[in-house]
Design a protein around this motif. Structure first.
Motif, short mmCIF file in Angstrom:
data_model
loop_
_atom_site.label_atom_id
_atom_site.label_comp_id
_atom_site.label_asym_id
_atom_site.label_seq_id
_atom_site.Cartn_x
_atom_site.Cartn_y
_atom_site.Cartn_z
N SER A 150 84.21 -47.08 -13.31
CA SER A 150 83.72 -48.36 -12.77
C SER A 150 83.81 -48.42 -11.24
CB SER A 150 84.50 -49.54 -13.37
OG SER A 150 84.37 -49.52 -14.77
N MET A 151 83.39 -47.34 -10.60
CA MET A 151 83.43 -47.25 -9.14
C MET A 151 82.66 -48.40 -8.49
SD MET A 151 84.28 -44.02 -9.90
CE MET A 151 82.95 -42.88 -10.18
N GLU A 152 81.60 -48.85 -9.19
CA GLU A 152 80.71 -49.89 -8.65
C GLU A 152 81.49 -51.13 -8.18
OE1 GLU A 152 80.33 -48.41 -11.65
OE2 GLU A 152 78.47 -47.27 -11.45
N LEU A 153 82.64 -51.37 -8.83
CA LEU A 153 83.41 -52.57 -8.48
C LEU A 153 84.03 -52.51 -7.09
CD1 LEU A 153 85.41 -53.46 -11.71
CD2 LEU A 153 83.84 -54.95 -10.43
N ALA A 154 84.27 -51.31 -6.60
CA ALA A 154 85.02 -51.18 -5.34
C ALA A 154 84.33 -51.88 -4.16
CB ALA A 154 85.31 -49.72 -5.05
N PRO A 155 83.03 -51.66 -3.94
CA PRO A 155 82.39 -52.39 -2.84
C PRO A 155 82.23 -53.87 -3.15
CG PRO A 155 81.03 -50.51 -3.54
CD PRO A 155 82.12 -50.68 -4.55
N LEU A 156 82.08 -54.21 -4.43
CA LEU A 156 81.87 -55.62 -4.80
C LEU A 156 83.13 -56.45 -4.59
CD1 LEU A 156 79.82 -55.19 -8.12
CD2 LEU A 156 78.98 -55.47 -5.78
N THR A 157 84.29 -55.81 -4.70
CA THR A 157 85.54 -56.54 -4.53
C THR A 157 86.08 -56.40 -3.11
OG1 THR A 157 86.72 -54.58 -5.27
CG2 THR A 157 86.26 -56.24 -6.94
N VAL A 196 74.41 -40.94 -10.43
CA VAL A 196 73.28 -41.85 -10.64
C VAL A 196 72.32 -41.14 -11.58
CG1 VAL A 196 71.39 -43.14 -9.57
CG2 VAL A 196 73.53 -42.80 -8.31
N SER A 197 71.90 -41.86 -12.60
CA SER A 197 70.91 -41.29 -13.51
C SER A 197 69.65 -42.14 -13.43
CB SER A 197 71.49 -41.21 -14.92
OG SER A 197 70.53 -40.75 -15.81
N THR A 198 69.62 -43.25 -14.15
CA THR A 198 68.44 -44.13 -14.07
C THR A 198 68.49 -45.03 -12.83
OG1 THR A 198 69.58 -45.85 -15.33
CG2 THR A 198 68.27 -44.27 -16.58
N GLY A 199 69.67 -45.27 -12.29
CA GLY A 199 69.84 -46.21 -11.18
C GLY A 199 70.07 -47.64 -11.67
N ASN A 200 70.07 -47.84 -12.97
CA ASN A 200 70.23 -49.20 -13.53
C ASN A 200 71.59 -49.81 -13.23
OD1 ASN A 200 67.66 -49.09 -14.56
ND2 ASN A 200 68.30 -48.47 -16.63
N THR A 201 72.63 -48.98 -13.27
CA THR A 201 73.97 -49.52 -13.02
C THR A 201 74.08 -50.02 -11.58
OG1 THR A 201 74.82 -47.93 -14.62
CG2 THR A 201 76.45 -49.03 -13.23
N LEU A 202 73.54 -49.25 -10.64
CA LEU A 202 73.57 -49.69 -9.24
C LEU A 202 72.84 -51.02 -9.10
CD1 LEU A 202 72.94 -46.38 -7.21
CD2 LEU A 202 75.11 -47.56 -7.66
N LYS A 203 71.62 -51.05 -9.66
CA LYS A 203 70.78 -52.25 -9.54
C LYS A 203 71.49 -53.47 -10.12
CE LYS A 203 66.44 -51.11 -10.12
NZ LYS A 203 65.37 -50.76 -11.05
N ALA A 204 72.09 -53.30 -11.30
CA ALA A 204 72.75 -54.42 -11.98
C ALA A 204 73.94 -54.94 -11.19
CB ALA A 204 73.19 -53.99 -13.37
N ASN A 205 74.45 -54.12 -10.27
CA ASN A 205 75.62 -54.52 -9.49
C ASN A 205 75.31 -54.72 -8.01
OD1 ASN A 205 77.93 -54.53 -11.49
ND2 ASN A 205 76.99 -52.55 -11.91
N HIS A 206 74.03 -54.91 -7.70
CA HIS A 206 73.60 -55.18 -6.32
C HIS A 206 74.05 -54.11 -5.34
CE1 HIS A 206 72.47 -59.00 -7.99
NE2 HIS A 206 73.69 -59.13 -8.46
N LEU A 207 73.93 -52.88 -5.80
CA LEU A 207 74.25 -51.74 -4.93
C LEU A 207 72.97 -50.93 -4.72
CD1 LEU A 207 77.58 -50.54 -6.60
CD2 LEU A 207 77.36 -51.98 -4.57
N MET A 208 72.93 -50.14 -3.63
CA MET A 208 71.77 -49.26 -3.43
C MET A 208 72.23 -47.86 -3.03
SD MET A 208 70.37 -50.77 0.16
CE MET A 208 71.43 -50.90 1.61
N GLU A 209 71.40 -46.90 -3.44
CA GLU A 209 71.67 -45.50 -3.15
C GLU A 209 71.24 -45.25 -1.71
OE1 GLU A 209 69.34 -43.21 -5.85
OE2 GLU A 209 70.48 -41.38 -5.54
#
Ligand code: PRP
Ligand code: MG
Length: 229
Positions: free
Chosen positions: A159-166, A176-189
């Motif tokens: 759950s690395m995505e949480l680190a910038p969000l918090t 990154v595979s589909t990029g869906n997880t980044l998108k769902a968490n307001h992150l960008m590659e």
């Protein structure tokens, strides 16, 4: 009941999920069919249609360790996992691992991602020190060192995505595979570090002791690798 296999047994280490699903056609090409569905069974040792071949289910990051220590004769894992494992052991050869094949399955990439409101290019240009959260510390360290960017790495296990969000980190290095997880968490590659696919990993001592059967499997896999896309 003892689970120590007879000497002629071949043990293959796999992880559940994409690698397990995508290795099935290659196993079929080698005449091997796994007889239980790991998503339904709680068993960690799965039988196959071949009495001398069995599958052990391990965490993806543990596959090189099982193969290195002989808990499995061979295994399948991502290049990301192999790089991180090799960094601990001073290279694949030092850890007694033989890597005969890029299986061209479970493809994805390792990338740097940030919050959509974070100006990564500006931070890099200014020479800011970046806080980077990742499970892939060896890959991240090498990548930012090659760019001359100073980073403080924060090791996470998921759950690395949480680190910038918090607010704990400026960036993450993750698959990154589909990029869906980044998108769902307001992150960008913002950078692609490397392309990833899964490789066959073989214990070098097992290869000598069980040369013929292991070679047969390696050769069958080699001839069934999906065409590069
Ligand atoms: C992986 C990766 C990303 C996601 C990328 O996580 O860490 O979070 O998949 O896939 P996508 O681009 O198709 O959305 P995963 O859920 O496999 O497990 P983790 O908890 O180990 O991060
Ligand atoms: Mg994830």
């Amino acid at each position: 009941m003892s689970h120590t296999p007879p000497a002629a047994t071949i043990t293959l280490a796999l992880s559940k999920g994409r690698i397990f699903d995508e290795i099935m056609p290659l196993l079929a090409a080698a005449g091997i069919e796994v007889l239980e569905d790991p998503e339904k069974s709680r068993k960690l040792i799965l039988p196959t249609n071949r009495p001398e071949v069995r599958v052990v289910l391990v965490r993806a990051s543990d596959v090189p360790t099982y193969v290195q220590y002989g808990g499995a004769d061979m295994g399948v894992c991502g290049k990301d996992t192999l790089i991180e494992h090799s960094a601990e052991w001073g290279g694949a050869a030092r850890s007694g691992l033989y890597l005969p094949l890029d299986l061209q399955i479970a493809k994805c990439r390792v990338s740097v991602a940030v919050r959509t409101d974070f100006d990564y290019a500006q931070a890099v240009k200014k020479g800011s020190r970046l806080k980077v959260a990742t499970k892939y510390t060896a890959i991240a360290r090498e990548f930012f060192a090659s760019k001359g960017v100073h980073v403080d790495l924060i090791k996470l296990y998921g759950s690395m995505e949480l680190a910038p969000l918090t607010g704990m980190a400026d960036a993450i290095v993750d698959l990154v595979s589909t990029g869906n997880t980044l998108k769902a968490n307001h992150l960008m590659e913002v950078e692609r570090i490397m392309d990833i696919s899964s490789h066959l990993v073989v214990n070098q001592a097992a290869l000598k002791l069980k040369m013929a059967p292991l070679r047969r499997i390696i050769d069958a896999f080699a001839s069934a690798i999906p065409a590069a896309s």
